[in-house]
Enzyme design. Sequence first.
Site, short mmCIF file in Angstrom:
data_model
loop_
_atom_site.label_atom_id
_atom_site.label_comp_id
_atom_site.label_asym_id
_atom_site.label_seq_id
_atom_site.Cartn_x
_atom_site.Cartn_y
_atom_site.Cartn_z
N HIS A 1 0.82 -1.20 0.00
CA HIS A 1 0.00 0.00 0.00
C HIS A 1 0.86 1.26 0.00
CE1 HIS A 1 -4.11 -1.55 0.73
NE2 HIS A 1 -3.47 -2.57 1.27
N TYR B 1 -18.46 4.28 8.28
CA TYR B 1 -17.09 4.17 8.78
C TYR B 1 -16.56 2.75 8.57
CZ TYR B 1 -13.03 5.08 11.69
OH TYR B 1 -11.75 5.25 12.13
N HIS C 1 -0.81 1.30 11.39
CA HIS C 1 0.47 1.98 11.54
C HIS C 1 0.48 2.84 12.81
CE1 HIS C 1 -2.16 4.65 9.25
NE2 HIS C 1 -1.47 5.68 9.72
N GLU D 1 -3.49 11.55 14.61
CA GLU D 1 -4.48 11.53 13.54
C GLU D 1 -5.87 11.80 14.10
OE1 GLU D 1 -4.27 7.92 11.35
OE2 GLU D 1 -2.27 8.34 10.54
#
EC number: 1.13.11.5
Length: 370
Positions: free
Chosen positions: A305, A363, A348, A354
């Site tokens: 990715h 979601y 991650h 974030e």
Amino acid sequence: MEKPAVLKTDGSDFPDVLDYQSGFGNHFSSEAISGALPPDQNSPLICPFGLYAEQISGTAFTAPRKLNQRSWLYRIKPSVTHEPFKPRVPAHEKLVSEFDRSNTSANPTQLRWKPVDIPDSPTDFIDGLYTMCGAGSAFLRHGYAIHMYAASKSMDNCAFCNADGDFLIVPQKGKLWITTECGMLQVSPGEIVVLPQGFRFAVDLPDGPARGYVAEIFGTHFQLPDLGPIGANGLAAPRDFLVPTAWFEDASRPGFTIVQKFGGELFTAKQDFSPFNVVAWHGNYVPYKYDLSKFCPYNTVLLDHSDPSINTVLTAPTDKPGVALLDFVIFPPRWLVAEHTFRPPYYHRNCMSEFMGLVFGGYEVNCYHI
């Protein structure tokens, strides 16, 4: 001397179509009356129509030319002609701009929450703001704050000004009609708007109750990220950013209130005229909006990715190369194609915090979130 024509609105009658100028970081010019812009000077001895020249700066006078941001406004009455500012009563208890250990607490746990309900009592954009998280300090001119808003009524006979930093507003529910000193912006869910530090603006709710997200940055401004190996095209295109055209209101407004955010606190000042009395302006420091559906995402087509930073729309850089104070990243509808790897984005842990918010969809499915 000829006086400018009277153009006004009471907040309930909105034009069907707005004219915009396009581009990111361009030097724009606009006039609501032909000839209102001085042809050869920024600040002539006598401006056309007897207007007053004012400069609004987003950077230091001596900032490098490629970074310097400022605009010249030509208005019917100077913006400084108001009563002294006083602390707003009652104080706004849900806004935070100083994130040190003396008045905030840290929690490393991942947190989730449901959208707040729209207030039953009449609540405008200012009173509907509340802080979710942040870092740094508005007084030290470094850091950011993440707010949300939930409003049930338009702002009435008042304007808001953020002296602490830039607002990036992401509507989630309800259209916003934003009147600024440079003109009007209509912003719907799926679009964003950036209101730079120091500009006065008012938020009307043409569709009724509204809710959304606000990112605030201290001491810097948003810019487009460098594209690197992507090349010359992709992600957010400069031409898709829209700025307003000049619009002005020339009318007596007794008791009009300027609400200014300074150091995280709100102050008010009274004046007897609308701050939206700018007949013409030119410069590169200006509010702007962007339609997120125009974002051109890039994606994995073989294995593994790409990092989520590949979806950055706007970034607020720091002095450390490659490190942002705040990145505004979106995950729009897109194909997720990869071989020999687990399809959902990898888990991650990184050096950045974030804050994720949903705009459309559900979601943890193929959705549209920031």
